[in-house]
Design a protein around this motif. Structure first.
Motif, short mmCIF file in Angstrom:
data_model
loop_
_atom_site.label_atom_id
_atom_site.label_comp_id
_atom_site.label_asym_id
_atom_site.label_seq_id
_atom_site.Cartn_x
_atom_site.Cartn_y
_atom_site.Cartn_z
N GLN B 274 0.83 -1.21 0.00
CA GLN B 274 0.00 0.00 0.00
C GLN B 274 0.86 1.26 0.00
N ASP B 275 1.96 1.23 0.76
CA ASP B 275 2.86 2.38 0.78
C ASP B 275 3.47 2.63 -0.60
N LEU B 276 3.85 1.54 -1.28
CA LEU B 276 4.43 1.70 -2.62
C LEU B 276 3.40 2.23 -3.61
N LEU B 277 2.17 1.74 -3.49
CA LEU B 277 1.10 2.24 -4.36
C LEU B 277 0.87 3.73 -4.08
N ALA B 283 -0.23 9.43 -2.70
CA ALA B 283 -1.23 9.35 -1.62
C ALA B 283 -0.89 10.28 -0.47
N ARG B 284 -1.93 10.80 0.16
CA ARG B 284 -1.73 11.68 1.32
C ARG B 284 -2.52 11.13 2.50
N PRO B 285 -2.02 11.37 3.72
CA PRO B 285 -2.79 10.89 4.88
C PRO B 285 -4.12 11.64 4.98
N PHE B 348 -4.42 6.86 -3.67
CA PHE B 348 -4.75 8.25 -3.33
C PHE B 348 -4.77 8.55 -1.82
N MET B 349 -4.82 7.52 -0.99
CA MET B 349 -4.76 7.76 0.45
C MET B 349 -3.84 6.74 1.12
N LYS B 350 -3.25 7.14 2.25
CA LYS B 350 -2.27 6.27 2.92
C LYS B 350 -2.94 5.08 3.59
#
Lengths: 98, 384
Positions: B274-277, B283-285, B348-350
């Protein structure tokens, strides 16, 4: 598509050709509107990506048409997701160096 | 923290513990009540044709009163608890058939065993071979389940013949175990690294190593079913799964000592994915009310699944993770759809899966809550 019909089959491919032309030509205007400056390598990456996505969709539906629905869905799921991820990354890349 | 919130948290912790203990006790009683004579039920032989030699061995009696073969029952721990196998042999010890009588293994993984004709291959071995520790080759992608079947046959045959045998083989310490220790250590170290650049490099190296090794090569992300299985008393075989003891024990110990969830942060391979995506999609928190409620719903779902798994003595009830779909392309269709949605969201999100669905993360948050509350209670008692 419509392999048994002498009318629908060529019509389908004509429509597909028109849609592809519109997609490529439309992107030029979209990029202008969004102030995305395009150069040769951006176009190249875009064409490779679009070609890959098209082949994925065509390949998956060919498999489904050949009664290999599971393989088709797996192909579409795997490569389709891969090309969507690449597409998001590519779009971010296109917006760099406006 | 607000004293009212503290009280509420302590109350939640106590209620959850009571619920889990009640589910576990009720489940144990229920399971002993439901135990039936498996051999008669599964093999289909009438009771008059079966003569119990010992609890693990039955003699098969033919119409003339002679013995025409034997039936052995054995048990070993699989991915989701015990796997009971019935082995039928002739009088020479040649295996006639192998029947997995009872198990809670994940259907999509167990179907691989049937597809690769593992039961047929297992039946081509003799009882002597099993006694001497010679097993058929396991099925790739269903290694633990197929190994459990082979172990159960060996256990049944050796116990039936009253041969003393070590319950677990030699502990296997290989690259997987080294990798788990390395990832846990780097996860613990990251917080104490002062140099920002080195910290970032360590973090991303851990994530990539975890994704490649724990995810795609070994396919061993922690699942809630492993915790449910251990909580039900079914310990995995340390000879095959030494890494699991390190991974579960190490991550829980790190959480209890330092208060940091090292597993989710740096070891979980799907978290790494997920972090790599997120890097690809920028992506932003995000902190929204919806996410807060989704997180609470995720914790309630995990708790319910865990309690049900303890009550029904079936850890597979907790298996709604998408790890199998992502790393092995093996899961129910619904999980593939869920995985696709979370892959899109992760762009798009963390870490959306961790926030909205992951039962393992929910389990660790509960352990963390328990730790915080225990420390608070101890502190209060000491100050009084």
């Amino acid at each position: 598509m419509f392999t048994d019909s002498h009318f629908l089959n060529p019509l389908f491919w004509i429509v597909m050709g028109v849609l592809y032309t519109l997609a490529v030509a439309g992107f030029r205007y979209y990029a202008q509107d969004k102030n995305i400056s395009m150069n040769w390598w951006k176009w190249l990456l875009l064409i490779i990506w679009f070609g890959g996505l098209s082949i994925t969709i065509a390949g998956a539906f060919t498999l489904i048409g050949e009664n290999e629905a599971r393989a088709g869905m797996l192909f579409l799921g795997l490569f389709g997701t891969f090309f969507i991820i690449l597409g998001v990354g590519l779009f971010r890349l296109l917006r760099i160096n406006k | 923290m607000n004293p009212r919130l503290k009280k509420r948290n302590i109350l939640i912790s106590v209620l959850v513990i009571l619920l889990l203990v009640a589910a576990s006790v009720a489940g144990t009683n229920r399971s002993s009540r439901e135990k039936t004579d498996l051999v008669k039920r599964v093999t289909g032989y009438p009771p008059e044709n079966l003569l119990a030699v010992n609890p693990f061995k039955y003699a098969l009696i033919d119409s003339t009163g002679g013995t025409k073969g034997y039936i052995y029952t054995g048990e070993a721990t699989g991915y989701n608890g015990p796997v009971t196998v019935i082995t039928e042999t002739d009088t020479q010890g040649i295996i006639v058939r192998v029947i997995p009588a009872e198990h809670n293994e994940t259907p999509s993984f167990f179907s691989k065993i049937e597809k690769h004709r593992f039961l047929l291959r297992a039946s081509r071995f003799t009882t002597d071979q099993y006694i001497n520790g010679e097993y058929p080759e396991t099925v790739s992608g269903a290694t633990i389940s197929s190994m459990a079947i082979a172990n159960a046959i060996a256990q049944g045959v050796t116990a039936g013949e009253e041969i003393k045998r070590k319950r677990y083989g030699k502990i296997n310490f290989g690259l997987t175990e080294v990798m788990v220790i390395l990832l846990l250590t780097s996860g613990l170290m990251i917080k104490h690294i002062g140099n920002k650049r080195f910290k970032k490099v360590t973090y991303w190296s851990s994530l990539i190593l975890s994704l490649v090794f724990l995810g795609f090569i070994y396919n061993i992300p922690l699942t809630l079913s492993r915790f449910a299985s251990v909580s039900s008393g079914w310990l995995p075989n340390p000879a095959n799964e030494t890494y699991l003891y390190l991974l579960m024990g190490g991550s829980i110990l790190a959480l209890l000592i330092t208060g940091r969830n090292v597993y989710c942060h740096t070891v979980c391979p799907f978290g790494a994915a997920q972090d790599l995506l997120g890097v690809v999609g920028g992506a932003r928190p995000k902190r929204t009310k919806f996410l807060k409620y989704a997180n609470v719903a995720c914790q309630i779902a995990a708790l319910t699944a865990f309690a049900l798994a303890l009550y029904y003595r079936n850890p597979s009830l907790t298996q709604y993770e998408v790890f199998g779909a992502f790393f092995r392309l093996t899961a129910a269709t619904a999980l593939f759809i869920i995985l696709f949605i979370f892959i899109l969201l992760a762009l798009f999100m963390k870490r959306p899966y961790c926030k909205m669905m992951c039962p393992v993360g929910a389990f660790y948050s509960f352990v963390k809550l328990l730790r915080t509350n225990t420390l608070h209670v101890v502190k209060t008692i000491k100050s009084e």
